[in-house]
Scaffold this motif. Sequence first.
Motif, PDB file in Angstrom:
ATOM      1  N   ALA A  71      13.247  32.172 -39.823  1.00  0.00           N
ATOM      2  CA  ALA A  71      12.812  32.122 -38.423  1.00  0.00           C
ATOM      3  C   ALA A  71      13.910  32.634 -37.503  1.00  0.00           C
ATOM      4  N   ARG A  72      15.153  32.241 -37.771  1.00  0.00           N
ATOM      5  CA  ARG A  72      16.267  32.737 -36.955  1.00  0.00           C
ATOM      6  C   ARG A  72      16.424  34.239 -37.098  1.00  0.00           C
ATOM      7  N   PHE A  73      16.325  34.739 -38.318  1.00  0.00           N
ATOM      8  CA  PHE A  73      16.511  36.163 -38.581  1.00  0.00           C
ATOM      9  C   PHE A  73      15.433  36.993 -37.901  1.00  0.00           C
ATOM     10  N   PHE A  74      14.165  36.635 -38.125  1.00  0.00           N
ATOM     11  CA  PHE A  74      13.087  37.450 -37.594  1.00  0.00           C
ATOM     12  C   PHE A  74      12.941  37.316 -36.083  1.00  0.00           C
ATOM     13  N   SER A  75      13.140  36.122 -35.544  1.00  0.00           N
ATOM     14  CA  SER A  75      13.037  35.984 -34.087  1.00  0.00           C
ATOM     15  C   SER A  75      14.210  36.668 -33.390  1.00  0.00           C
ATOM     16  N   GLY A  76      15.399  36.554 -33.951  1.00  0.00           N
ATOM     17  CA  GLY A  76      16.557  37.236 -33.369  1.00  0.00           C
ATOM     18  C   GLY A  76      16.398  38.741 -33.399  1.00  0.00           C
ATOM     19  N   ASN A  77      15.932  39.266 -34.527  1.00  0.00           N
ATOM     20  CA  ASN A  77      15.724  40.710 -34.622  1.00  0.00           C
ATOM     21  C   ASN A  77      14.596  41.178 -33.716  1.00  0.00           C
ATOM     22  N   ALA A  78      13.546  40.377 -33.574  1.00  0.00           N
ATOM     23  CA  ALA A  78      12.444  40.768 -32.687  1.00  0.00           C
ATOM     24  C   ALA A  78      12.925  40.852 -31.239  1.00  0.00           C
ATOM     25  N   LEU A  79      13.703  39.856 -30.800  1.00  0.00           N
ATOM     26  CA  LEU A  79      14.246  39.909 -29.438  1.00  0.00           C
ATOM     27  C   LEU A  79      15.186  41.094 -29.251  1.00  0.00           C
ATOM     28  N   LEU A  80      16.047  41.309 -30.225  1.00  0.00           N
ATOM     29  CA  LEU A  80      17.016  42.399 -30.129  1.00  0.00           C
ATOM     30  C   LEU A  80      16.319  43.754 -30.075  1.00  0.00           C
ATOM     31  N   PHE A  81      15.379  43.996 -30.963  1.00  0.00           N
ATOM     32  CA  PHE A  81      14.698  45.293 -30.975  1.00  0.00           C
ATOM     33  C   PHE A  81      13.807  45.484 -29.760  1.00  0.00           C
ATOM     34  N   ALA A  82      13.186  44.412 -29.269  1.00  0.00           N
ATOM     35  CA  ALA A  82      12.388  44.527 -28.044  1.00  0.00           C
ATOM     36  C   ALA A  82      13.279  44.901 -26.864  1.00  0.00           C
ATOM     37  N   GLY A  83      14.454  44.273 -26.773  1.00  0.00           N
ATOM     38  CA  GLY A  83      15.382  44.608 -25.703  1.00  0.00           C
ATOM     39  C   GLY A  83      15.888  46.034 -25.800  1.00  0.00           C
ATOM     40  N   LEU A  84      16.239  46.465 -27.005  1.00  0.00           N
ATOM     41  CA  LEU A  84      16.712  47.835 -27.180  1.00  0.00           C
ATOM     42  C   LEU A  84      15.605  48.849 -26.888  1.00  0.00           C
ATOM     43  N   LEU A  85      14.372  48.510 -27.243  1.00  0.00           N
ATOM     44  CA  LEU A  85      13.251  49.398 -26.934  1.00  0.00           C
ATOM     45  C   LEU A  85      13.059  49.528 -25.426  1.00  0.00           C
ATOM     46  N   LEU A  86      13.155  48.421 -24.697  1.00  0.00           N
ATOM     47  CA  LEU A  86      13.019  48.481 -23.243  1.00  0.00           C
ATOM     48  C   LEU A  86      14.160  49.275 -22.603  1.00  0.00           C
ATOM     49  N   ILE A  87      15.362  49.125 -23.120  1.00  0.00           N
ATOM     50  CA  ILE A  87      16.483  49.904 -22.590  1.00  0.00           C
ATOM     51  C   ILE A  87      16.266  51.392 -22.862  1.00  0.00           C
ATOM     52  N   ALA A  88      15.782  51.727 -24.049  1.00  0.00           N
ATOM     53  CA  ALA A  88      15.508  53.132 -24.359  1.00  0.00           C
ATOM     54  C   ALA A  88      14.388  53.682 -23.477  1.00  0.00           C
ATOM     55  N   LEU A  89      13.344  52.890 -23.263  1.00  0.00           N
ATOM     56  CA  LEU A  89      12.250  53.345 -22.404  1.00  0.00           C
ATOM     57  C   LEU A  89      12.709  53.526 -20.960  1.00  0.00           C
ATOM     58  N   SER A  90      13.637  52.679 -20.521  1.00  0.00           N
ATOM     59  CA  SER A  90      14.124  52.808 -19.146  1.00  0.00           C
ATOM     60  C   SER A  90      14.888  54.106 -18.946  1.00  0.00           C
ATOM     61  N   GLN A  91      15.364  54.700 -20.018  1.00  0.00           N
ATOM     62  CA  GLN A  91      16.085  55.956 -19.909  1.00  0.00           C
ATOM     63  C   GLN A  91      15.230  57.162 -20.247  1.00  0.00           C
ATOM     64  N   LEU A  92      14.165  56.963 -21.002  1.00  0.00           N
ATOM     65  CA  LEU A  92      13.357  58.095 -21.456  1.00  0.00           C
ATOM     66  C   LEU A  92      12.138  58.374 -20.581  1.00  0.00           C
ATOM     67  N   LEU A  93      11.596  57.343 -19.935  1.00  0.00           N
ATOM     68  CA  LEU A  93      10.413  57.558 -19.104  1.00  0.00           C
ATOM     69  C   LEU A  93      10.785  58.351 -17.862  1.00  0.00           C
ATOM     70  N   PRO A  94       9.873  59.224 -17.401  1.00  0.00           N
ATOM     71  CA  PRO A  94      10.194  60.002 -16.203  1.00  0.00           C
ATOM     72  C   PRO A  94      10.184  59.123 -14.957  1.00  0.00           C
ATOM     73  N   LEU A  95      10.778  59.642 -13.902  1.00  0.00           N
ATOM     74  CA  LEU A  95      10.772  58.935 -12.628  1.00  0.00           C
ATOM     75  C   LEU A  95       9.352  58.741 -12.141  1.00  0.00           C
TER      76      LEU A  95
END
Length: 107
Positions: A71-95
């Motif tokens: 539970a710690r492994f999968f929940s931690g990785n889910a939060l981490l990857f969701a955050g990294l995905l949002l950071i990547a989208l904030s840089q890749l999406l157009p204005l």
Amino acid sequence: MAWVVGTGAFLGLMAIALGIVTLRTGWILPTARRHVTRPQLHGLGALLTGASVVLQGLFFFRLLPSVSWEARFFSGNALLFAGLLLIALSQLLPLRRNPNHADPSGV
């Protein structure tokens, strides 16, 4: 090993603080300003990424009730990857362009 986890938890707290500042004021670190097109997504991604690291540190130091390692492994990785995905989208999406304000002359 404890100093590695403690340093990670400190950096996670810094990421959470930067995420809160970005969400409240729209301020982004000067090194990322040129790349970020959506500050709200960037702030939310920083919050999720920081929360993942801080939670893992709290579990390591046994400050939170222990749950299974899966539970710690999968929940931690889910939060981490969701955050990294949002950071990547904030840089890749157009204005965002508002069609009502496209022509400044008012014609």
